[in-house]
Design an enzyme around this catalytic site. Structure first.
Site: not given
Length: 309
Positions: A53, A56
């Site tokens: 991600c 993230c």
């Protein structure tokens, strides 16, 4: 944004290694030890993330920085959802990064996406501090949805209202609010279906206003071609029915002041037309638009000038 169990999520979570007690990694088995118990003393942020991600990776360092700068006032616990998906599933996490704040052993707030540092700090500052029972998480989510709606963040507000309804399907206020936003977004059949079984005499905030909006717009379909109505007025400026129909069409298009002006013109020309139908229709518009609509105040002033001049 919101989580599937009714808590608002705003934005969050990346993962980089953490070695101090203030920032730790957790597992499904150790979640209670790492999150639930500590949150009874200080707020605990849970960062749901995954190695693949990108957002993230943007959010993680900012979360760690804010937590470290708090000097123990909050903790950060990271959970890799690829390795430990169960908790994220229970909380209704559908996209990452997602951050939940736990206080008093329960999730009380949250966000999704990569927020800037200033917004992370603002989020942390809003959290209840210290030991004790937190506020009702559903009501907190409602408040955050209202704030998003008032700020023009309608998509975010819709996601929060939808999450509340996943947790509490009978939550009438959330249903009405979501239906109104769906109607504004053009999802008219879905909006109508959402409130179809709510009684007309319900005291739910906004329901009567929304039903009036829906009724007005449904009437417009039978009013005909606006160009033809304008041509009728060019031929006969006292064709009040044509002007009244144009008012309904302009209202359906969202041109509220134009709609009001058509009715005000009828009142100016013949205030008693059809026993005051133009004034009655104008007052119906006012009720449907709500007291905060700028066109209401402006049109009321014009109406007063016509009636009491």
């Amino acid at each position: 944004m919101s989580t599937g169990n009714g808590f608002l999520d705003l934005s969050g979570g990346e993962n980089t290694g953490a070695g101090d007690n203030q920032i730790v990694d957790t597992t499904t088995a150790s979640f209670a030890q790492d999150v639930i118990e500590p949150s009874k003393e200080v707020p605990v942020l849970v960062d749901f993330w995954a190695p693949w991600c990108g957002p993230c990776r943007q959010l993680g360092p900012l979360l760690e920085k804010v937590v470290r700068e708090s000097k123990g006032a909050i903790r950060l616990v990271k959970m890799n959802i690829d390795e430990h998906p169960a908790i994220a599933g229970q909380l209704g996490v559908q996209s990452i990064p997602a951050v939940f704040a736990f206080v008093g052993g329960r999730p009380v707030d949250g966000f999704m996406g990569a927020l800037p540092e200033s917004e992370i700090k603002a989020f942390v500052d809003r959290l209840p501090k210290g030991e004790g029972a937190p506020a009702d998480p559903v009501e907190q989510a409602m408040e955050m949805a209202r704030e998003a709606e008032n700020s023009g963040e309608n998509e975010r507000a819709m996601q929060v209202y939808a999450a509340i309804l996943q947790r509490v399907p009978e939550h009438g206020e959330a249903r009405v609010a979501l239906a109104g936003l769906l109607w504004d977004a053009g999802e008219k059949e879905q909006a109508t279906a959402m409130i179809a079984d709510l009684p007309d005499d319900s005291d739910l905030e906004g329901l009567a206003m929304l039903k009036k909006r829906i009724a007005l717009e449904e009437e417009v379909a039978a009013l005909g071609d606006p160009d033809a109505l304008f041509r009728r007025l060019e031929t006969n400026p006292d064709d009040h029915q044509a002007r009244c129909d144009l008012a309904a069409i302009e209202n359906a298009r969202g041109n509220r002041m134009e709609a009001a002006d058509h009715l005000l013109e009828i009142i100016r020309r013949d205030r008693d037309w059809r026993d005051g139908e133009a004034r009655t229709q104008l007052l119906t518009f006012f009720e449907a638009w709500g007291p905060k609509e700028p066109a209401v105040a402006k049109a009321r002033r014009k109406l007063s000038s016509l009636l009491f001049a």
